[in-house]
Scaffold this motif. Structure first.
Motif, PDB file in Angstrom:
ATOM      1  N   GLY A 205      47.965  -6.496 -27.647  1.00 52.41           N
ATOM      2  CA  GLY A 205      47.350  -6.379 -26.333  1.00 52.41           C
ATOM      3  C   GLY A 205      45.933  -6.930 -26.320  1.00 52.41           C
ATOM      4  O   GLY A 205      45.709  -8.126 -26.493  1.00 52.41           O
TER       5      GLY A 205
ATOM      6  N   ARG B 249      44.470   5.544 -21.731  1.00 56.76           N
ATOM      7  CA  ARG B 249      45.537   4.547 -21.717  1.00 56.76           C
ATOM      8  C   ARG B 249      44.962   3.135 -21.791  1.00 56.76           C
ATOM      9  O   ARG B 249      45.530   2.250 -22.438  1.00 56.76           O
ATOM     10  CB  ARG B 249      46.408   4.708 -20.468  1.00 56.76           C
ATOM     11  CG  ARG B 249      47.365   5.885 -20.546  1.00 56.76           C
ATOM     12  CD  ARG B 249      48.429   5.811 -19.463  1.00 56.76           C
ATOM     13  NE  ARG B 249      47.891   6.013 -18.127  1.00 56.76           N
ATOM     14  CZ  ARG B 249      47.703   7.192 -17.565  1.00 56.76           C
ATOM     15  NH1 ARG B 249      48.004   8.303 -18.220  1.00 56.76           N
ATOM     16  NH2 ARG B 249      47.227   7.287 -16.340  1.00 56.76           N
ATOM     17  N   PHE B 250      43.815   2.918 -21.141  1.00 55.06           N
ATOM     18  CA  PHE B 250      43.181   1.602 -21.214  1.00 55.06           C
ATOM     19  C   PHE B 250      42.665   1.338 -22.624  1.00 55.06           C
ATOM     20  O   PHE B 250      42.775   0.222 -23.139  1.00 55.06           O
ATOM     21  CB  PHE B 250      42.041   1.494 -20.202  1.00 55.06           C
ATOM     22  CG  PHE B 250      41.386   0.133 -20.165  1.00 55.06           C
ATOM     23  CD1 PHE B 250      42.091  -0.980 -19.767  1.00 55.06           C
ATOM     24  CD2 PHE B 250      40.062  -0.026 -20.558  1.00 55.06           C
ATOM     25  CE1 PHE B 250      41.507  -2.238 -19.751  1.00 55.06           C
ATOM     26  CE2 PHE B 250      39.461  -1.280 -20.534  1.00 55.06           C
ATOM     27  CZ  PHE B 250      40.191  -2.385 -20.128  1.00 55.06           C
TER      28      PHE B 250
ATOM     29  N   GLU C  73      49.600  -5.925 -15.214  1.00 54.99           N
ATOM     30  CA  GLU C  73      50.731  -5.225 -15.819  1.00 54.99           C
ATOM     31  C   GLU C  73      50.901  -3.792 -15.323  1.00 54.99           C
ATOM     32  O   GLU C  73      52.024  -3.278 -15.284  1.00 54.99           O
ATOM     33  CB  GLU C  73      50.575  -5.215 -17.346  1.00 54.99           C
ATOM     34  CG  GLU C  73      50.687  -6.594 -17.986  1.00 54.99           C
ATOM     35  CD  GLU C  73      50.488  -6.556 -19.490  1.00 54.99           C
ATOM     36  OE1 GLU C  73      50.705  -5.465 -20.087  1.00 54.99           O
ATOM     37  OE2 GLU C  73      50.105  -7.586 -20.062  1.00 54.99           O
ATOM     38  N   THR C  74      49.790  -3.143 -14.961  1.00 60.50           N
ATOM     39  CA  THR C  74      49.864  -1.721 -14.603  1.00 60.50           C
ATOM     40  C   THR C  74      49.487  -1.421 -13.164  1.00 60.50           C
ATOM     41  O   THR C  74      49.819  -0.349 -12.650  1.00 60.50           O
ATOM     42  CB  THR C  74      48.950  -0.883 -15.511  1.00 60.50           C
ATOM     43  OG1 THR C  74      47.572  -1.166 -15.189  1.00 60.50           O
ATOM     44  CG2 THR C  74      49.201  -1.196 -16.990  1.00 60.50           C
TER      45      THR C  74
ATOM     46  N   ARG D  60      48.622   7.047 -28.959  1.00 56.10           N
ATOM     47  CA  ARG D  60      49.848   7.109 -28.158  1.00 56.10           C
ATOM     48  C   ARG D  60      50.684   8.333 -28.550  1.00 56.10           C
ATOM     49  O   ARG D  60      51.380   8.908 -27.726  1.00 56.10           O
ATOM     50  CB  ARG D  60      50.684   5.834 -28.358  1.00 56.10           C
ATOM     51  CG  ARG D  60      50.192   4.652 -27.549  1.00 56.10           C
ATOM     52  CD  ARG D  60      51.238   3.569 -27.502  1.00 56.10           C
ATOM     53  NE  ARG D  60      51.512   3.007 -28.812  1.00 56.10           N
ATOM     54  CZ  ARG D  60      50.816   1.997 -29.339  1.00 56.10           C
ATOM     55  NH1 ARG D  60      49.813   1.470 -28.680  1.00 56.10           N
ATOM     56  NH2 ARG D  60      51.131   1.520 -30.538  1.00 56.10           N
TER      57      ARG D  60
ATOM     58  N   TYR E  68      45.567  -6.200 -17.741  1.00 55.70           N
ATOM     59  CA  TYR E  68      45.907  -4.790 -17.519  1.00 55.70           C
ATOM     60  C   TYR E  68      46.213  -4.514 -16.048  1.00 55.70           C
ATOM     61  O   TYR E  68      47.168  -3.810 -15.720  1.00 55.70           O
ATOM     62  CB  TYR E  68      44.747  -3.917 -18.000  1.00 55.70           C
ATOM     63  CG  TYR E  68      45.091  -2.446 -18.093  1.00 55.70           C
ATOM     64  CD1 TYR E  68      45.897  -1.979 -19.126  1.00 55.70           C
ATOM     65  CD2 TYR E  68      44.599  -1.521 -17.181  1.00 55.70           C
ATOM     66  CE1 TYR E  68      46.217  -0.628 -19.235  1.00 55.70           C
ATOM     67  CE2 TYR E  68      44.907  -0.176 -17.280  1.00 55.70           C
ATOM     68  CZ  TYR E  68      45.724   0.266 -18.308  1.00 55.70           C
ATOM     69  OH  TYR E  68      46.037   1.598 -18.405  1.00 55.70           O
TER      70      TYR E  68
ATOM     71  N   GLN F 207      43.989   2.481 -25.350  1.00 49.93           N
ATOM     72  CA  GLN F 207      45.183   2.158 -26.132  1.00 49.93           C
ATOM     73  C   GLN F 207      45.573   0.700 -25.926  1.00 49.93           C
ATOM     74  O   GLN F 207      45.956   0.011 -26.881  1.00 49.93           O
ATOM     75  CB  GLN F 207      46.335   3.069 -25.717  1.00 49.93           C
ATOM     76  CG  GLN F 207      46.123   4.528 -26.075  1.00 49.93           C
ATOM     77  CD  GLN F 207      47.120   5.448 -25.383  1.00 49.93           C
ATOM     78  OE1 GLN F 207      47.971   4.996 -24.631  1.00 49.93           O
ATOM     79  NE2 GLN F 207      46.991   6.727 -25.606  1.00 49.93           N
ATOM     80  N   TYR F 208      45.461   0.230 -24.698  1.00 47.32           N
ATOM     81  CA  TYR F 208      45.831  -1.162 -24.388  1.00 47.32           C
ATOM     82  C   TYR F 208      44.863  -2.137 -25.063  1.00 47.32           C
ATOM     83  O   TYR F 208      45.281  -3.123 -25.671  1.00 47.32           O
ATOM     84  CB  TYR F 208      45.816  -1.361 -22.876  1.00 47.32           C
ATOM     85  CG  TYR F 208      46.310  -2.718 -22.431  1.00 47.32           C
ATOM     86  CD1 TYR F 208      47.662  -2.956 -22.221  1.00 47.32           C
ATOM     87  CD2 TYR F 208      45.420  -3.771 -22.221  1.00 47.32           C
ATOM     88  CE1 TYR F 208      48.124  -4.203 -21.820  1.00 47.32           C
ATOM     89  CE2 TYR F 208      45.862  -5.022 -21.826  1.00 47.32           C
ATOM     90  CZ  TYR F 208      47.215  -5.231 -21.619  1.00 47.32           C
ATOM     91  OH  TYR F 208      47.665  -6.472 -21.231  1.00 47.32           O
TER      92      TYR F 208
END
Length: 284
Positions: A255, A245-246, A64-65, A279, A61, A248-249
């Motif tokens: 993921g 958001r984390f 990527e972010t 999401r 994570y 969701q990941y």
């Protein structure tokens, strides 16, 4: 025909303003979602059961972010206490104990804003390297001289194992041979070091790379010892949108769930659907 250099018409001016507003809105939305160098890390309190996949997911994570993830591990009861009584000025964002009973407790305290299931774990017996005592069944644990590492009740598997074995009338016979070893990792490490002949641990821990080559027994006497790993966004989070958001990941099929599956967890098949619902802004 308009002359070169003529002032723009009111219609053209309005169109330009609308376009500028759309561009600014898109930039602002993207900017808001992009972590900056001064953004604090997302703080995650977690049970050591999920250490390996969580460390891998956090690294993925961040790469990527750009958002940093700070993992703080402890027995489920201990991390629940830290969530309930956070250090002043340093609240946590997420909570992932080894069993969802602790998430339910946190919800009752008004600490949980949202949660999703991630995986399931089962209690098994991890044997010492080489199995020198020749343990092959539950009855072998009750022989003289056999020691069994059992995490203390602060750890989910320790509490659930004691409760289940007490209900089934087996704990009284095992208790004199049980060695309280703190967390599930400490119990597993006791078998690796040879200080215990067996340990009651989660299957995902026993099947981890640290204990490769050691025998794992799945006994019917432990069939009732099961846990559900659930990830919760805390109401105390300073950045709940980033925390979600984390989540969701982590709960996405391609993921975080792939990492949990990689480390031997039985992932929750519906978690990917919940991630998709989150999401879309739908409460599952």
């Amino acid at each position: 025909m308009p002359r070169f250099g003529a002032s723009p018409t009111p219609v053209a001016t309005g169109s330009l303003l609308v376009l500028a507003g759309l561009v600014a809105g898109l930039w602002w939305r993207e900017h808001q979602n992009r972590p900056g160098p001064l953004d604090p890390p997302l703080v995650v309190y977690a049970a050591p059961t999920s250490r390996l996949p969580l460390e891998a997911v956090a690294a993925d994570y961040e790469r990527e972010t750009g958002r940093r993830i700070e993992l703080r591990f402890g027995a489920s009861e201990d991390v629940l206490t830290k969530v309930r009584f956070p250090v002043p000025g340093a609240p946590a964002d997420l909570f992932i104990p080894a069993d969802d009973s602790y998430v339910r407790q946190a919800r009752e305290f008004g600490l949980v804003a949202e949660s999703v299931p991630v995986a399931r774990v089962r209690g098994v017996l991890l044997l010492a390297r080489g199995n020198p005592k020749g343990i092959a069944a539950w009855a072998d644990l009750l022989r003289p001289g056999v020691t069994v590492a059992v995490p203390n009740p602060g750890a989910a598997v320790g509490k659930l194992a004691r409760d289940h074995l007490t209900r089934t009338g087996r704990w009284a016979a095992l208790e004199p041979r049980a060695v309280d070893t703190g967390t599930v990792t400490e119990a597993a490490n006791a078998t690796k070091a040879g200080s215990a002949d067996a340990a009651v641990v989660w299957d995902a821990v026993a099947n981890g790379p640290a204990y490769r080559g050691q025998t794992v027994l799945r006994l019917h006497e432990l069939d009732g010892v099961t846990g559900r790993v659930e990830l919760a966004v805390l109401t105390q989070s300073r950045d709940p949108a980033a925390a979600l958001r984390f989540v969701q990941y982590v709960s996405a099929t391609s993921g975080g769930l792939a990492r949990f599956r990689e480390y031997g967890f039985e992932v929750e098949e519906r978690a990917g659907g919940i991630a998709a619902a989150l999401r879309e802004g739908v409460t599952p």
